[in-house]
Structure formats: structure tokens, C-alpha cells
Design a protein around this motif. Structure first.
Motif, PDB file in Angstrom:
ATOM      1  N   GLY A 175       0.815  -1.197   0.000  1.00  0.00           N
ATOM      2  CA  GLY A 175       0.000   0.000   0.000  1.00  0.00           C
ATOM      3  C   GLY A 175       0.857   1.258   0.000  1.00  0.00           C
ATOM      4  O   GLY A 175       0.371   2.354  -0.264  1.00  0.00           O
ATOM      5  N   ALA A 176       2.172   1.098   0.239  1.00  0.00           N
ATOM      6  CA  ALA A 176       3.043   2.271   0.228  1.00  0.00           C
ATOM      7  C   ALA A 176       3.288   2.690  -1.216  1.00  0.00           C
ATOM      8  O   ALA A 176       3.123   1.902  -2.145  1.00  0.00           O
ATOM      9  CB  ALA A 176       4.364   1.926   0.899  1.00  0.00           C
ATOM     10  N   LEU A 177       3.690   3.927  -1.385  1.00  0.00           N
ATOM     11  CA  LEU A 177       3.978   4.425  -2.721  1.00  0.00           C
ATOM     12  C   LEU A 177       5.132   3.615  -3.336  1.00  0.00           C
ATOM     13  O   LEU A 177       6.137   3.373  -2.671  1.00  0.00           O
ATOM     14  CB  LEU A 177       4.393   5.901  -2.596  1.00  0.00           C
ATOM     15  CG  LEU A 177       4.532   6.682  -3.883  1.00  0.00           C
ATOM     16  CD1 LEU A 177       3.207   6.718  -4.637  1.00  0.00           C
ATOM     17  CD2 LEU A 177       5.011   8.088  -3.552  1.00  0.00           C
ATOM     18  N   HIS A 178       4.960   3.202  -4.568  1.00  0.00           N
ATOM     19  CA  HIS A 178       6.028   2.426  -5.200  1.00  0.00           C
ATOM     20  C   HIS A 178       7.249   3.327  -5.403  1.00  0.00           C
ATOM     21  O   HIS A 178       7.102   4.473  -5.840  1.00  0.00           O
ATOM     22  CB  HIS A 178       5.546   1.894  -6.552  1.00  0.00           C
ATOM     23  CG  HIS A 178       6.465   0.869  -7.108  1.00  0.00           C
ATOM     24  ND1 HIS A 178       7.605   1.195  -7.786  1.00  0.00           N
ATOM     25  CD2 HIS A 178       6.434  -0.485  -7.047  1.00  0.00           C
ATOM     26  CE1 HIS A 178       8.240   0.090  -8.137  1.00  0.00           C
ATOM     27  NE2 HIS A 178       7.535  -0.954  -7.697  1.00  0.00           N
ATOM     28  N   PRO A 179       8.443   2.848  -5.093  1.00  0.00           N
ATOM     29  CA  PRO A 179       9.607   3.727  -5.175  1.00  0.00           C
ATOM     30  C   PRO A 179       9.830   4.316  -6.572  1.00  0.00           C
ATOM     31  O   PRO A 179      10.438   5.360  -6.723  1.00  0.00           O
ATOM     32  CB  PRO A 179      10.781   2.824  -4.776  1.00  0.00           C
ATOM     33  CG  PRO A 179      10.252   1.443  -4.772  1.00  0.00           C
ATOM     34  CD  PRO A 179       8.777   1.518  -4.579  1.00  0.00           C
ATOM     35  N   PHE A 180       9.311   3.623  -7.585  1.00  0.00           N
ATOM     36  CA  PHE A 180       9.502   4.141  -8.937  1.00  0.00           C
ATOM     37  C   PHE A 180       8.632   5.379  -9.190  1.00  0.00           C
ATOM     38  O   PHE A 180       8.950   6.223 -10.017  1.00  0.00           O
ATOM     39  CB  PHE A 180       9.154   3.048  -9.956  1.00  0.00           C
ATOM     40  CG  PHE A 180       9.684   3.323 -11.331  1.00  0.00           C
ATOM     41  CD1 PHE A 180      11.049   3.324 -11.571  1.00  0.00           C
ATOM     42  CD2 PHE A 180       8.826   3.598 -12.380  1.00  0.00           C
ATOM     43  CE1 PHE A 180      11.551   3.571 -12.843  1.00  0.00           C
ATOM     44  CE2 PHE A 180       9.314   3.838 -13.658  1.00  0.00           C
ATOM     45  CZ  PHE A 180      10.682   3.829 -13.886  1.00  0.00           C
ATOM     46  N   ALA A 181       7.529   5.468  -8.426  1.00  0.00           N
ATOM     47  CA  ALA A 181       6.524   6.485  -8.727  1.00  0.00           C
ATOM     48  C   ALA A 181       7.097   7.897  -8.654  1.00  0.00           C
ATOM     49  O   ALA A 181       6.707   8.767  -9.422  1.00  0.00           O
ATOM     50  CB  ALA A 181       5.335   6.331  -7.780  1.00  0.00           C
ATOM     51  N   SER A 182       8.025   8.126  -7.750  1.00  0.00           N
ATOM     52  CA  SER A 182       8.516   9.501  -7.613  1.00  0.00           C
ATOM     53  C   SER A 182       9.949   9.654  -8.138  1.00  0.00           C
ATOM     54  O   SER A 182      10.607  10.654  -7.885  1.00  0.00           O
ATOM     55  CB  SER A 182       8.470   9.891  -6.134  1.00  0.00           C
ATOM     56  OG  SER A 182       9.233   8.953  -5.408  1.00  0.00           O
ATOM     57  N   SER A 183      10.443   8.628  -8.871  1.00  0.00           N
ATOM     58  CA  SER A 183      11.823   8.707  -9.345  1.00  0.00           C
ATOM     59  C   SER A 183      11.932   9.691 -10.512  1.00  0.00           C
ATOM     60  O   SER A 183      10.965   9.929 -11.236  1.00  0.00           O
ATOM     61  CB  SER A 183      12.288   7.315  -9.796  1.00  0.00           C
ATOM     62  OG  SER A 183      11.550   6.932 -10.926  1.00  0.00           O
ATOM     63  N   SER A 184      13.126  10.240 -10.684  1.00  0.00           N
ATOM     64  CA  SER A 184      13.275  11.186 -11.784  1.00  0.00           C
ATOM     65  C   SER A 184      13.154  10.471 -13.127  1.00  0.00           C
ATOM     66  O   SER A 184      12.688  11.040 -14.116  1.00  0.00           O
ATOM     67  CB  SER A 184      14.597  11.951 -11.668  1.00  0.00           C
ATOM     68  OG  SER A 184      15.651  11.032 -11.603  1.00  0.00           O
ATOM     69  N   LEU A 185      13.536   9.199 -13.157  1.00  0.00           N
ATOM     70  CA  LEU A 185      13.407   8.438 -14.402  1.00  0.00           C
ATOM     71  C   LEU A 185      11.945   8.370 -14.836  1.00  0.00           C
ATOM     72  O   LEU A 185      11.609   8.507 -16.012  1.00  0.00           O
ATOM     73  CB  LEU A 185      13.980   7.020 -14.232  1.00  0.00           C
ATOM     74  CG  LEU A 185      13.855   6.111 -15.451  1.00  0.00           C
ATOM     75  CD1 LEU A 185      14.592   6.696 -16.658  1.00  0.00           C
ATOM     76  CD2 LEU A 185      14.405   4.714 -15.171  1.00  0.00           C
ATOM     77  N   ARG A 186      11.107   8.178 -13.882  1.00  0.00           N
ATOM     78  CA  ARG A 186       9.693   8.056 -14.228  1.00  0.00           C
ATOM     79  C   ARG A 186       9.166   9.389 -14.782  1.00  0.00           C
ATOM     80  O   ARG A 186       8.358   9.425 -15.708  1.00  0.00           O
ATOM     81  CB  ARG A 186       8.925   7.609 -12.998  1.00  0.00           C
ATOM     82  CG  ARG A 186       7.453   7.618 -13.173  1.00  0.00           C
ATOM     83  CD  ARG A 186       6.898   8.383 -12.069  1.00  0.00           C
ATOM     84  NE  ARG A 186       5.514   8.698 -12.238  1.00  0.00           N
ATOM     85  CZ  ARG A 186       4.807   9.238 -11.283  1.00  0.00           C
ATOM     86  NH1 ARG A 186       5.376   9.454 -10.114  1.00  0.00           N
ATOM     87  NH2 ARG A 186       3.571   9.552 -11.491  1.00  0.00           N
ATOM     88  N   HIS A 187       9.641  10.503 -14.266  1.00  0.00           N
ATOM     89  CA  HIS A 187       9.229  11.792 -14.818  1.00  0.00           C
ATOM     90  C   HIS A 187       9.749  11.948 -16.251  1.00  0.00           C
ATOM     91  O   HIS A 187       9.060  12.477 -17.117  1.00  0.00           O
ATOM     92  CB  HIS A 187       9.762  12.934 -13.940  1.00  0.00           C
ATOM     93  CG  HIS A 187       9.034  13.024 -12.630  1.00  0.00           C
ATOM     94  ND1 HIS A 187       7.697  13.369 -12.531  1.00  0.00           N
ATOM     95  CD2 HIS A 187       9.449  12.793 -11.356  1.00  0.00           C
ATOM     96  CE1 HIS A 187       7.321  13.351 -11.254  1.00  0.00           C
ATOM     97  NE2 HIS A 187       8.372  12.993 -10.519  1.00  0.00           N
ATOM     98  N   LEU A 188      10.962  11.443 -16.451  1.00  0.00           N
ATOM     99  CA  LEU A 188      11.507  11.516 -17.797  1.00  0.00           C
ATOM    100  C   LEU A 188      10.659  10.679 -18.764  1.00  0.00           C
ATOM    101  O   LEU A 188      10.375  11.092 -19.892  1.00  0.00           O
ATOM    102  CB  LEU A 188      12.966  11.027 -17.798  1.00  0.00           C
ATOM    103  CG  LEU A 188      13.655  11.093 -19.151  1.00  0.00           C
ATOM    104  CD1 LEU A 188      13.828  12.538 -19.612  1.00  0.00           C
ATOM    105  CD2 LEU A 188      15.032  10.412 -19.096  1.00  0.00           C
TER     106      LEU A 188
END
Ligand SMILES: C[S@@+](CC[C@H](N)C(=O)[O-])C[C@H]1O[C@@H](n2cnc3c(N)ncnc32)[C@H](O)[C@@H]1O
Length: 940
Positions: A853-866
């Protein structure tokens, strides 16, 4: 001095050769003798032995060239094996330009050529300091040097005999033993029938031919295969029939009544007023009508329900027909169902051949049924005597087995002979009797046993009918087309004429000079010393050898003892190694400790294992460690690879070959010292593999690197007798909570993490250190996807290496053999990215959260924004401004510091568009290219 195989192994070429050998199916050298499951390719065995006997020098490149020359797997060797018409067509340059797997498609296998050329021998001898002109001479000289005598190679799980056979063929003394008598006989036959030389072979073939001629005469005299039109039967089709409650006729059962695809032949059923048995009509129908039959017209078994052929709305569950008490169990003297039995059996089609070889399909007429009755009577006259002598089976099927329970439960068949029709028993029994009578020596008698059991595999009630197709005439499929004993609703029976193709063949006729010993023994009791042990132990989900082999043992039973008085004809199932729990580990430790005791201090072992999950290897490594061995190398050979599939990596499974030596001293080790050593070893191992990869054709895929990391850790660990004062054996058997690993295993698993950090996708070196673990995971996973890796297990294993616990939100597909990562656009659809293009982050939805239920670590990564910026660019018809704006808004001033990293990543994504088999990346890759251009030229 390390052996060649402890420093390198030509995995790609060997995988291609192993696959080629496997693909030859019945053209494989040993399969002609009879069925065994999980046979190892001979070329792999040869390479293993040569690789263990050949010392490594300090010139790895030359070592590799020489090794390949010995195997005739170097460029010249492959060319020499190439068939002349292909040589003429391609020319040498064209041939060499092909990938290895394609080159050898039209080549002889290394085992079928005379060996290296004179020039190659000169090179080999110059490098190794030998004077050999043949492979056995080389083996002898290498053995003399290492052990003071011709090397002795042993296998205590010899199964179908690949390992001792190949060892003897290339000049080693060979020892093979197995718990199972069927395996023992096959191994004995491989060594003594294929290795007995042309004269003895001619003699045993004569005995076989005489028995067949006698059978032919007898069958003709009995008149059981000929009809009044002068035709002879070459196939019989039978089916089961049932009379369900409320139905006043028997319903013959089949999932389809098509008989011959090629000729539109089907069976149709008619009802006669005066009988509760339906009458078959075997007839040729129009193409349109045949299509309907193929689409199950008239099928009487659909979705496990019996269907009334005259009223398809009326159906009955098969399970219910068996009744709450189950079926009547057939007794020892039953050879056909009794009148009251639920499942009856009947003949419904015969294929006849006339003197000109013309075939026709027909329903049985009254004469045919009379012939069936005669067959039954003839069998009954002989039944008791033949059982007493052992010409037909008399053993009961053991109860409670995973596979053997099936015929008992589904048909009530409790004895092995119940798996055969009277016609099959009559024929096989007659041939068995004649073969034994005509055999004047052990070799001929053994060949008689092999003959009958192979014929039984191809002629039981478990043989499916294969319709004539293409150029094939159709016929019965073998009982063991899979690793089970599943009774069929309709099946085919071979008369004598079509039994000939089911008999064993002797492809080779060389005289084996080395000494060979075959024993029937529990591997724990082996007492023969060998310089090299190569074993392929049974494992967990593998085959139920002892159960399946009982099918054959039933045919040997009393006869085996006459030929091999020292052998007990019993599978001794209780001693068979199986499962994967503590019992399994205990037996394995005992067995390998025993083998280690029976080898010299400078001896070598190879343990082969086919398992997808490298973590299982860590477990096996612990077992071998506890047995007093130390690992020195491990290689995966993809024995099931499709030609050309190597590049793509979509192979089914690889055989891992772990090389081991005896641990001579039991030095204590300490965990804190071991960690840095493991790190160095993993890095060293991977670097050496990368050098080989870069210098020629790609050798290794991701699984190989992972395995190498485990092996490197094992290499370090297994040198020690104890770690931090803790004994290895104790650690292997220590009770743990589920999911808990020992400190030792933790070291092994850490190796994977080290490997993951070393293996940086090409082009990302400059940014790698700046990325978080989950970002690295996403990129590495894409990297393996771009190289064709589709096995879900590999994505999971990578995640373990990077310490990523939840990969589901990143995987577009997690199918077992169809794993794929999300593309940037796909990820947006998966709700990992914000919905607004320039707005704030919307709250992540469920998929963005990990299972906790915690936020997935990928969700806020800079890669994901890219990735999101790529998607924005693609969505805006490749206008990069929105994407750029999104990044600037998201990162503010930090954008300028991140810009170069983004450009490098975007360039890497651009390249994905060129990867074969990643078409869904085409648009996003193009968007990445355009966005990269925009960012590169960006000014504050
Ligand atoms: C994977 S198979 C070996 C196949 C073989 N390498 C080949 O190429 O045909 C494993 C073998 O181990 C045998 N086996 C199982 N338990 C055993 C035991 N306790 N002692 C000896 N052999 C055993 C089985 O009968 C089986 O033949």
C-alpha cells in the motif's frame, strides 16, 4: 593448474551443437535403443570431459581455439563437417559469415566425423605438448599426465547411459551405475551393443531378423492379420465404450471421429434395432463435411462429458460413471474388460494394405471380429505359460504412485499387462519367446530385452493414433510421448508389419577399447574409484523415473535375471532420490560425499542440473559444499535452444554444469573476510566473461551472468570447511522459518547484487552511479528485454539482485515466458504517472503502490518523470515542448543539473527503437530522440 573448463567454456557454440543433437530426435545415437527421460546430449558430455582433462594455459584465447579444434567446432572443423552440396552452394566465405547455429544446421554432428584434421592435430599437439592423432590418444595422454593412467570417468546416475557411453567412445575407461534396472540395461546396451563391433552386431541383428521371420510365418498361419481379399492389416484403431444410466446402448468414446486427415476419412456410428452395440462405418466424406468432423461433429467426449451421438443434448459426466466406489479393479487373469465393466473396449477401424502397397480404411466386418476372437483364444492358450516364463508381464502396477495411479483409477487396470490388448500381448509375447530362444549369448539376450521393451513402448493401449499427414502415412505414437501414463479413449494397435519400425536400431558399430563397467547400485554405495565423476542427478520437479520405468521393467522382470544374474529386477523406489526437502538433501550429501571419497585428490567432478532458477543452484551448491566439494566454475548450456533463438534468448531451459574439486583442507573462514573476496571474485568472473563476449559471437546471456555470480560466490565460500566456526552441513540442515536464509546463503545472494552493479547496460556508464536501485532495475530489465529475454523468472531474479521487492507495476506482462516491461506510454496508462501534463502530481492510484500500500519507489523517481516527458512528446505528435516544459516544471532549477543525465537516458531509449522484437517501442523511441535533441540545445 586449473582445467580449461574451470576458466572458460564455449557456451554459445556448444548450445547450438547440443540443440542440433536434440533436434535429431530418433537420429540421436542412443535413443534408438529405447526410452529414457532427460538424456544428456553426447556433444555436451564430450565437451565436459575434454574440458576437464585439458589444462588451461596462460593464453586463454589460444586455449579456446585449441579446445574448439579438438571438438571440431572451430571454423575449419565446422567447414569440414559441412555437407558437400552446401559447401558448393555457400562457399567458404559465405559459410563463415553465417552465425554458428545456422552454419551447423547443414553439418554432420561432431560425433559422426572422423575428428580433427591433420593440421588441427599439429596445432593441438603443439599447444598441449602431446603427440596424438586421434581423440582417444589425446585423452590417454592427458589422463596419463594428470592421473598416471588412462582416465576413468564415472556416472552414478547413468540413466540412458549418455555419460559412460560418450566417455568410452572418446577413450576413457567408463563406469556407469544407476538404481534402476531399466537404466542399467540401457547403459549396458549402449556400451556393449553399440560398442561391440560390426561382427557381434550382425549376429544380434540376425537373431532379431529370425524372430521376426518366425513371427511373420506364425501370424500368417494363424490368419489373424490377413483378410479374404488378400490384404494385410497395418493398423487397428480401438476405442472405449460406455453405457451410461438411462441409455440403452453403448456409446463409443472419442473426442473426435476423424481418422485420416489426408483422405477425409471419418468413423460414423449407426444403431441397429436388435443390438445395444453401435455399428461403425468408416467412410470418406466431402471436404466441407470433414471440416465439421474436425470441429467435433459427432464427438462423444466433450469437456469430460459423454455425449449421446444421436442426441447431443444428452450428456453424462465421466467421473460420475466411475461411481462413488470407483471402478472394478481388473484381476491378474483379465486381459479384456468383463461384461459388466463400465469401460468396454472395441475395435472400430482397420487399415488394410494390398499387395501393391495401397492402403484403405474400413470398419471391421464379421470376419474381422472372428479374427479378434481367435487372437483372444490364442493368447489365452499361452497366457499362463508365458507369464510364468516372463515373456509377457505378470507384475502388478504399484499403488499410490503419482503416475502409476492413473491407469488404476481411470480404468481399473492393476497389472501391467492390462495396458495391452490381446493382440499386442500375443505378438510381443511370441517375439519375446523367439528372441530368448534364439539368443546364444548375453549380448543377444540383452538385445532381445531391449527389442521387446522398445516395441512395447510403441505398441500399448497408451499409443495415440497419429493421422497420416503430409508425406507421412500415420501410425501409433509412443506410449511415453510425455512423461506420464495416461490411458486413452481411442488408441492404435500395431500388427506385425508396422512393428518393424518400432524395434531398436543399432546405428553405430565401433569397437570400444576402454574398459567399461555397468552396475546396478544406489549411488550411496558406489565403491569404484574414478578420476572424473560426471553426474546428472534427479531433481524435485523432474521425472518420476522409477514409476515410468516400471512399464519396461514389467517386460524384463523374470528374463533380466537370466542374462544379468547379478542384477535385481526391482526399481527399489524407496532409495530413489527425489523431492527437494531435507530427505533429498540428506541423500544428496551422502551420495556426493561418497563420490568425493572415490576420486583422487586432483580429480574433478561435474554436476549437471536442468533448472531455470539460479537460486536453486545456490541450494545445490550448499549441498555439494556440505559433501566436501568445492565449486570451481559453472556454465549454462541451453540444450533446448531454437536455432537462431540464442540471440533472442527465448530458450526453454538450460543445463547448468557445475565443476567441482575435492576440498582437501578444511580451513576455517570468516564472514567479514569472505565478503570482499566474493566481491572481487564476482567482478573478476564477470569481467572475464565480458571479454570473451566482446571478442567474438555473444556467448553469455543474463542468466549466465547471474549464474556466474552465484558460482563465483560458491567458489570463494566452498574453499572453507566452516565459516565463523559454523559447520556447513549443520547450516544446510538447520531448521528455518519460511523465507529465512542462512548467513551462507545470504553471501551467495549478495553475489547477485554485486553482479547487478557490475553489469551496466551499454551506453549508460556515465549515468549509472546517479540512479536509484529501482531506476537501475527498470533500465536493466529493459536491457534484457531488448536482447530477447522473456522469462519472467529472469525479471524476478534481477529484482532480487537490485533489492526491488515489487515489480508488478513496472511489468506490462508477467507471463512465464512472455515477460515485458512497460513503455513510457504504457506506464502512463498504468497510472504510475501523473494525469496532467504540466500540472501537479495527482495522487498515485492503486497500481502505483506496492503491495503493502506504500507508494512504489519508482513512482517519484526522476526516471519516471523523464518517461512521462517522453510520453507527452509522443502524444503531442513529437513536438518536444510539452515534455521539456513538464521536466522544467517538475524539477525547477534542478533541471539544469539533471539535463545531461536526461539526454544520455533519452539517447539510450532511442536505441531501443532499433531492437528487434520491440515494435511497441517504435513511437516512444522516436519521441525520445526528438526530446533529446530539444534538451541538448536547451538554454537557461
Ligand atoms: C537425470 S537422470 C540421468 C540421466 C542420464 N544422465 C542420461 O543422460 O540419460 C537421473 C537418474 O538417477 C537415477 N537415480 C535416482 N535415485 C538414485 C539413487 N539413489 N542411486 C542411483 N541412481 C539413482 C534415476 O534412475 C535416473 O536414471
Amino acid at each position: 593448474m586449473p582445467a580449461f573448463i574451470e576458466t572458460q567454456f564455449p557456451i554459445a557454440r556448444l548450445s547450438a551443437e547440443s540443440y542440433k543433437e536434440r533436434k535429431a530426435v530418433s537420429g540421436q545415437t542412443l535413443t534408438g535403443l529405447g526410452k529414457w527421460w532427460g538424456r544428456k546430449p553426447l556433444v555436451l558430455v564430450r565437451a565436459a570431459i575434454v574440458g576437464m582433462l585439458m589444462p588451461a594455459s596462460n593464453d586463454p584465447k589460444r586455449d579456446r581455439e585449441v579446445f574448439l579444434k579438438i571438438m571440431t567446432m572451430d571454423d575449419d572443423g565446422a567447414w569440414a563437417r559441412c555437407k558437400p552440396p552446401v559447401q558448393r552452394k555457400l562457399g567458404r566465405t559465405g559459410f563463415d559469415a553465417l552465425p554458428y547455429a545456422e552454419r551447423i544446421a547443414e553439418c554432420e554432428r561432431p560425433e559422426n566425423v572422423s575428428g580433427p584434421t591433420e593440421q588441427s592435430w599439429a596445432d593441438i599437439n603443439a599447444h598441449l605438448g602431446t603427440t596424438a592423432t586421434t581423440l582417444p590418444e589425446l585423452i590417454d595422454q592427458l589422463g596419463q599426465r594428470a592421473f598416471g593412467h588412462r582416465p576413468r570417468v564415472g556416472d552414478s546416475f547413468c540413466g540412458g547411459g549418455s555419460i559412460p557411453f560418450e566417455a568410452a567412445r572418446i577413450g576413457c575407461d567408463a563406469y556407469g551405475s544407476d538404481l534402476n534396472p531399466v537404466a542399467g540395461l540401457l547403459t549396458w546396451a549402449s556400451l556393449n551393443l553399440l560398442g561391440c563391433g560390426p561382427e557381434v552386431q550382425a549376429e544380434v541383428m540376425r537373431v532379431q531378423a529370425e524372430a521376426l521371420a518366425a513371427a511373420d510365418q506364425q501370424v500368417t498361419e494363424w490368419g489373424i492379420e490377413h483378410n479374404a481379399r488378400g490384404e494385410r492389416a497395418d493398423a487397428y484403431l480401438y476405442c472405449v465404450e460406455v453405457k451410461p444410466e438411462g441409455c440403452d446402448y453403448y456409446i463409443p468414446l472419442a473426442p473426435s471421429w476423424t481418422i485420416a486427415d489426408k483422405f477425409n476419412v471419418v468413423a460414423q456410428w449407426h444403431r441397429d434395432a436388435d443390438s445395444d452395440r453401435l455399428r461403425p462405418d468408416v467412410t470418406v466424406v466431402s471436404q466441407a463435411e470433414y471440416e465439421k468432423y474436425k470441429a467435433k461433429k459427432g464427438a462423444t467426449m466433450v469437456d469430460s462429458r459423454v455425449v449421446d451421438p444421436f442426441n447431443p443434448a444428452r450428456t453424462w459426466s465421466v467421473e460420475a460413471l466411475r461411481g462413488p466406489e470407483g471402478l472394478r479393479r481388473w484381476s491378474g487373469d483379465d486381459v479384456v474388460p468383463r461384461p459388466g465393466d463400465v469401460f468396454q473396449e472395441r475395435l472400430y477401424c482397420i487399415r488394410w494394405v494390398d499387395a501393391d502397397g495401397k492402403r484403405r480404411y474400413a470398419a471391421p466386418d464379421a470376419d474381422d471380429l472372428a479374427r479378434e476372437a481367435r487372437v483372444l483364444a490364442l493368447l489365452q492358450e499361452r497366457f499362463e505359460g508365458w507369464q510364468r516364463e516372463g515373456f509377457i508381464p505378470s507384475l502388478a502396477i504399484p499403488e499410490g504412485g503419482d503416475k502409476t495411479e492413473e491407469p488404476i483409477r481411470t480404468r481399473g487396470w492393476t497389472y501391467w499387462h492390462h495396458l495391452f490388448t490381446p493382440r499386442q500381448l500375443l505378438l510381443l509375447g511370441y517375439i519375446s519367446e523367439r528372441l530368448q530362444a534364439g539368443s546364444g549369448n548375453r549380448v543377444a539376450a540383452a538385445f532381445g530385452l531391449i527389442t521387446v521393451s522398445r516395441a512395447a513402448n510403441w505398441n500399448s493401449k497408451l499409443c495415440r493414433w497419429l493421422q497420416p499427414q503430409g508425406g507421412g502415412i500415420g501410425g501409433g505414437v509412443e506410449t511415453f510421448y510425455n512423461q506420464a501414463l495416461n490411458p486413452l479413449l481411442n488408441y492404435s494397435v500395431r500388427p506385425l508389419t508396422s512393428m518393424r519400425t518400432a524395434l531398436p536400431s543399432l546405428g553405430q558399430s565401433e569397437l570400444l577399447e576402454p574398459q567399461t563397467v555397468v552396475a546396478l547400485q544406489d549411488a550411496r554405495d558406489v565403491s569404484t574409484r574414478c578420476d572424473v565423476w560426471i553426474t546428472d542427478p534427479p531433481y524435485a520437479d523432474a521425472v518420476n523415473y522409477h514409476e515410468l520405468a516400471d512399464f519396461f521393467l514389467a517386460w524384463y522382470d523374470k528374463l533380466l535375471n537370466r542374462t544379468f544374474p547379478e542384477w535385481t529386477p526391482d526399481a527399489r523406489a524407496e532409495l530413489a532420490v527425489r523431492g527437494d526437502g531435507d530427505d533429498f538433501r540428506r541423500s544428496m550429501v551422502d551420495i556426493y560425499r561418497n563420490l568425493a571419497r572415490h576420486m583422487p585428490d586432483n580429480g574433478l567432478q561435474m554436476v549437471m542440473f536442468t533448472h531455470q532458477n539460479p537460486a536453486v543452484w545456490a541450494d545445490l551448491g550448499m549441498i555439494l559444499w556440505a559433501a566436501g566439494l568445492k565449486a570451481t566454475a559453472a556454465w549454462t548450456i541451453s540444450t533446448e535452444t531454437a536455432i537462431g533463438g540464442m540471440k533472442k534468448g527465448n530458450y526453454v531451459s538450460g543445463t547448468v554444469c557445475m565443476v567441482l574439486r575435492k576440498r582437501i583442507s578444511d580451513e576455517p573462514g570468516f564472514l567479514d573476510e569472505v565478503y570482499p573476496l566474493v566481491e572481487d571474485e564476482v567482478k573478476r568472473q564477470i569481467a572475464s566473461m565480458q571479454v570473451l563476449d566482446e571478442s567474438g559471437e555473444p556467448n553469455f546471456n543474463d542468466a549466465d551472468y547471474q549464474l556466474a555470480a552465484y558460482a563465483a560466490a560458491l567458489k570463494v565460500l566452498t574453499q572453507y570447511g566452516s565459516i565463523d566456526g559454523r559447520d556447513v552441513e549443520h547450516e544446510v540442515f538447520a531448521k528455518r522459518e519460511k523465507g529465512q536464509v542462512s548467513d551462507f546463503q545470504a553471501v551467495i545472494e549478495r553475489a547477485l547484487g554485486i553482479a547487478c552493479n557490475v553489469l551496466i547496460p551499454k551506453g549508460l556508464d556515465s549515468v549509472w552511479r546517479e540512479l536509484t536501485l529501482v531506476e537501475r532495475y527498470y533500465l536493466r530489465a529493459l536491457d534484457i528485454e531488448s536482447r530477447g529475454e522473456r522469462r519472467n523468472g529472469m525479471y524476478e531474479e534481477l529484482a532480487r539482485g537490485f533489492g526491488v521487492t515489487d515489480i508488478k507495476p513496472l511489468l506490462k506482462s508477467d507471463k512465464a515466458n512472455g515477460a515485458r516491461m512497460y513503455t513510457p506510454s504504457g506506464l502512463a496508462g498504468a497510472n504510475l504517472a501523473p494525469v496532467g501534463s504540466t500540472g501537479e502530481m495527482s495522487p498515485p492510484t492503486k497500481r502505483g503502490r506496492g503491495s503493502s500500500g506504500a507508494l512504489h519507489p519508482f513512482a517519484s523517481s526522476s526516471l519516471r518523470h523523464l518517461l512521462f516527458a517522453i510520453r507527452e512528446t509522443a502524444a503531442a505528435d513529437n513536438s518536444p515542448d510539452l515534455g521539456r516544459q513538464y521536466l522544467r516544471d517538475t524539477f525547477g532549477q534542478a533541471y539544469w543539473g539533471l539535463r545531461e543525465r536526461f539526454v544520455a537516458l533519452l539517447e539510450w531509449f532511442t536505441e531501443l527503437g532499433n531492437a528487434a522484437d520491440m515494435p511497441e517501442w517504435a513511437e516512444d523511441a522516436e519521441a525520445a530522440r526528438i526530446l533529446a535533441g530539444r534538451l541538448r540545445n536547451d538554454h537557461a
